[in-house]
Design a protein around this motif. Structure first.
Motif, PDB file in Angstrom:
ATOM      1  N   GLN A 106       2.158   7.278  -7.867  1.00  0.00           N
ATOM      2  CA  GLN A 106       1.682   6.080  -7.318  1.00  0.00           C
ATOM      3  C   GLN A 106       2.803   5.736  -6.646  1.00  0.00           C
ATOM      4  O   GLN A 106       3.290   4.712  -6.582  1.00  0.00           O
ATOM      5  CB  GLN A 106       0.504   5.090  -7.791  1.00  0.00           C
ATOM      6  N   TRP A 107       2.634   5.165  -5.237  1.00  0.00           N
ATOM      7  CA  TRP A 107       3.728   4.408  -4.710  1.00  0.00           C
ATOM      8  C   TRP A 107       3.049   2.819  -4.087  1.00  0.00           C
ATOM      9  O   TRP A 107       2.002   3.250  -3.129  1.00  0.00           O
ATOM     10  CB  TRP A 107       4.439   4.740  -3.210  1.00  0.00           C
ATOM     11  N   ARG A 108       3.209   2.479  -4.605  1.00  0.00           N
ATOM     12  CA  ARG A 108       2.644   0.157  -3.960  1.00  0.00           C
ATOM     13  C   ARG A 108       3.738  -0.196  -3.568  1.00  0.00           C
ATOM     14  O   ARG A 108       5.108   0.241  -4.114  1.00  0.00           O
ATOM     15  CB  ARG A 108       2.247  -0.205  -5.566  1.00  0.00           C
ATOM     16  N   LEU A 109       3.092  -1.105  -2.479  1.00  0.00           N
ATOM     17  CA  LEU A 109       4.272  -1.955  -1.971  1.00  0.00           C
ATOM     18  C   LEU A 109       4.160  -2.911  -2.461  1.00  0.00           C
ATOM     19  O   LEU A 109       3.180  -3.286  -1.970  1.00  0.00           O
ATOM     20  CB  LEU A 109       4.046  -1.328  -0.286  1.00  0.00           C
ATOM     21  N   ILE A 110       5.364  -3.807  -2.568  1.00  0.00           N
ATOM     22  CA  ILE A 110       4.597  -4.869  -3.433  1.00  0.00           C
ATOM     23  C   ILE A 110       5.412  -5.764  -2.778  1.00  0.00           C
ATOM     24  O   ILE A 110       5.684  -7.523  -3.141  1.00  0.00           O
ATOM     25  CB  ILE A 110       5.411  -4.410  -5.031  1.00  0.00           C
ATOM     26  N   GLY A 111       6.487  -5.519  -1.748  1.00  0.00           N
ATOM     27  CA  GLY A 111       7.334  -6.845  -1.420  1.00  0.00           C
ATOM     28  C   GLY A 111       6.629  -6.785   0.063  1.00  0.00           C
ATOM     29  O   GLY A 111       5.498  -6.811   0.609  1.00  0.00           O
ATOM     30  N   HIS A 112       7.065  -8.441   0.634  1.00  0.00           N
ATOM     31  CA  HIS A 112       6.062  -9.180   1.734  1.00  0.00           C
ATOM     32  C   HIS A 112       6.916  -7.774   2.626  1.00  0.00           C
ATOM     33  O   HIS A 112       7.271  -7.537   3.428  1.00  0.00           O
ATOM     34  CB  HIS A 112       7.310 -10.095   2.313  1.00  0.00           C
ATOM     35  N   LEU A 113       5.426  -7.727   3.661  1.00  0.00           N
ATOM     36  CA  LEU A 113       5.423  -6.902   4.284  1.00  0.00           C
ATOM     37  C   LEU A 113       5.833  -7.598   6.064  1.00  0.00           C
ATOM     38  O   LEU A 113       4.196  -8.114   6.556  1.00  0.00           O
ATOM     39  CB  LEU A 113       4.022  -6.196   4.606  1.00  0.00           C
ATOM     40  N   THR A 173      -0.507   1.699  -1.668  1.00  0.00           N
ATOM     41  CA  THR A 173      -1.302   0.503  -1.545  1.00  0.00           C
ATOM     42  C   THR A 173      -0.099  -0.221  -1.190  1.00  0.00           C
ATOM     43  O   THR A 173       0.677  -0.102  -1.286  1.00  0.00           O
ATOM     44  CB  THR A 173      -1.552   0.399  -3.070  1.00  0.00           C
ATOM     45  N   VAL A 174      -1.548  -1.667  -0.831  1.00  0.00           N
ATOM     46  CA  VAL A 174      -0.065  -2.723  -0.241  1.00  0.00           C
ATOM     47  C   VAL A 174      -0.616  -3.849  -1.166  1.00  0.00           C
ATOM     48  O   VAL A 174      -1.693  -4.413  -1.767  1.00  0.00           O
ATOM     49  CB  VAL A 174      -0.366  -3.073   1.237  1.00  0.00           C
ATOM     50  N   ASP A 175       0.133  -4.524  -2.220  1.00  0.00           N
ATOM     51  CA  ASP A 175      -0.019  -5.247  -3.645  1.00  0.00           C
ATOM     52  C   ASP A 175       0.342  -6.783  -2.761  1.00  0.00           C
ATOM     53  O   ASP A 175       0.877  -7.871  -3.532  1.00  0.00           O
ATOM     54  CB  ASP A 175       0.584  -5.360  -4.383  1.00  0.00           C
ATOM     55  N   SER A 176       0.774  -6.656  -1.625  1.00  0.00           N
ATOM     56  CA  SER A 176       1.550  -7.585  -1.084  1.00  0.00           C
ATOM     57  C   SER A 176       1.089  -8.925   0.296  1.00  0.00           C
ATOM     58  O   SER A 176       1.574  -9.637   0.913  1.00  0.00           O
ATOM     59  CB  SER A 176       3.290  -7.850  -0.603  1.00  0.00           C
ATOM     60  N   PRO A 181      -6.508   0.229  -0.301  1.00  0.00           N
ATOM     61  CA  PRO A 181      -6.240  -0.776  -1.540  1.00  0.00           C
ATOM     62  C   PRO A 181      -5.958  -1.772  -1.321  1.00  0.00           C
ATOM     63  O   PRO A 181      -4.626  -1.555  -1.107  1.00  0.00           O
ATOM     64  CB  PRO A 181      -6.238   0.372  -2.806  1.00  0.00           C
ATOM     65  N   VAL A 182      -5.683  -2.805  -1.505  1.00  0.00           N
ATOM     66  CA  VAL A 182      -4.705  -4.180  -1.941  1.00  0.00           C
ATOM     67  C   VAL A 182      -4.882  -4.927  -2.225  1.00  0.00           C
ATOM     68  O   VAL A 182      -5.609  -4.987  -3.032  1.00  0.00           O
ATOM     69  CB  VAL A 182      -5.364  -4.546  -0.049  1.00  0.00           C
ATOM     70  N   LEU A 183      -3.584  -5.349  -2.699  1.00  0.00           N
ATOM     71  CA  LEU A 183      -3.589  -6.990  -3.421  1.00  0.00           C
ATOM     72  C   LEU A 183      -3.812  -7.998  -2.932  1.00  0.00           C
ATOM     73  O   LEU A 183      -2.932  -8.470  -1.596  1.00  0.00           O
ATOM     74  CB  LEU A 183      -3.630  -6.977  -4.489  1.00  0.00           C
ATOM     75  N   LEU A 234     -10.130  -2.341   4.195  1.00  0.00           N
ATOM     76  CA  LEU A 234      -9.244  -2.543   3.237  1.00  0.00           C
ATOM     77  C   LEU A 234      -9.887  -2.783   1.750  1.00  0.00           C
ATOM     78  O   LEU A 234     -11.414  -3.127   2.060  1.00  0.00           O
ATOM     79  CB  LEU A 234      -9.047  -4.216   3.999  1.00  0.00           C
ATOM     80  N   ARG A 235      -9.756  -2.292   1.277  1.00  0.00           N
ATOM     81  CA  ARG A 235     -10.299  -2.585  -0.623  1.00  0.00           C
ATOM     82  C   ARG A 235     -10.236  -3.447  -1.498  1.00  0.00           C
ATOM     83  O   ARG A 235      -9.328  -3.271  -2.010  1.00  0.00           O
ATOM     84  CB  ARG A 235     -10.752  -1.250  -1.238  1.00  0.00           C
TER      85      ARG A 235
END
Length: 231
Positions: free
Chosen positions: A77-84, A98-101, A123-125, A158-159
């Motif tokens: 699973q590829w998660r983008l964790i940096g600022h977008l 997912t986008v976690d940022s 899915p997002v954080l 978005l979830r």
């Protein structure tokens, strides 16, 4: 390097196991996200062969390159964790699971719009700046719940699954754990006001994930402790 990654992963997992045991939790409750910034795709593939199921990338361009070079077989699973940045949303969604940022209504709107065009629920954080450090991205703690409610009202594609933070860069265990405890409190309040499960608390990196697990983290983002110093 192959042996090093395998050995390092076992050491990290052992620390997660010990931290979880100290607070009556199980290792299986915590997802290990391997952070692969500056690492070649061969290192990422070796980590996946050693059981890593989730990879975190800080930059969209690196994520695009690694997906393009992926050697096949099991894919994480590829998660983008940096600022977008908003002008990179479409590229990010072409590769990220997912986008976690997510840290602003404007970014949330752009993500929701493009996810809707692609017929997907993303899915997002929500990223929260719990340390107050100007160098960090993230919404202020007092604005996190408002951002969540805004997304629920206005961003149907978005979830939200929880929150993410980065511990303070200075200070010791007390300061770091205070920041993590703050995120847990924010999440608990948001669960009460929305009725959502919001199961994810992404907090803890190589230098502080042991404390993060004890403060309730469900997702630790570990790079240098797995791959060695950044290139």
């Amino acid at each position: 390097m192959v042996t090093s990654i395998r050995d390092n992963l076992e050491s990290v997992r052992d620390d997660i196991r010990k931290a979880a045991a100290l607070c009556g939790r199980r290792e299986e409750e915590i997802l290990l996200v391997a952070v692969t910034k500056t690492r070649p795709v061969e290192d990422v593939a070796e980590a996946v062969r050693c059981g890593v199921t989730a990879v975190g990338e800080n930059r969209v361009q690196e994520l695009l390159e690694k997906r393009a070079l992926w050697p096949g077989g099991v894919e994480p699973q590829w998660r983008l964790i940096g600022h977008l940045q908003r002008n990179k949303v479409r590229k990010a969604l072409s590769v990220a699971s997912t986008v976690d940022s997510v840290d602003s209504p404007e970014l949330a709107a752009a993500l929701s719009r493009i996810a809707a065009e692609e017929g997907r629920i993303l899915p997002v954080l929500l990223e929260v700046n719990t340390s107050g450090e100007a160098s960090k991205h993230g919404v202020a703690p007092g604005e996190a719940e408002a951002l969540l409610h805004h997304i629920l009202r206005n961003c149907p594609s978005l979830r939200p699954e929880g929150f993410m933070t980065i511990g303070p860069l200075t200070g010791g265990e007390t300061d770091v754990r205070r920041a993590f405890a703050l995120l847990r409190t924010i999440c608990d309040s948001a669960r009460g006001s929305t009725g959502l499960a919001l199961p994810e608390l992404s907090m803890g990196m190589s230098g502080d994930f042991f404390w993060a697990v004890q403060e309730g983290s469900t997702m630790v983002r570990v790079g240098s402790s797995i791959f060695g110093a950044r290139r």
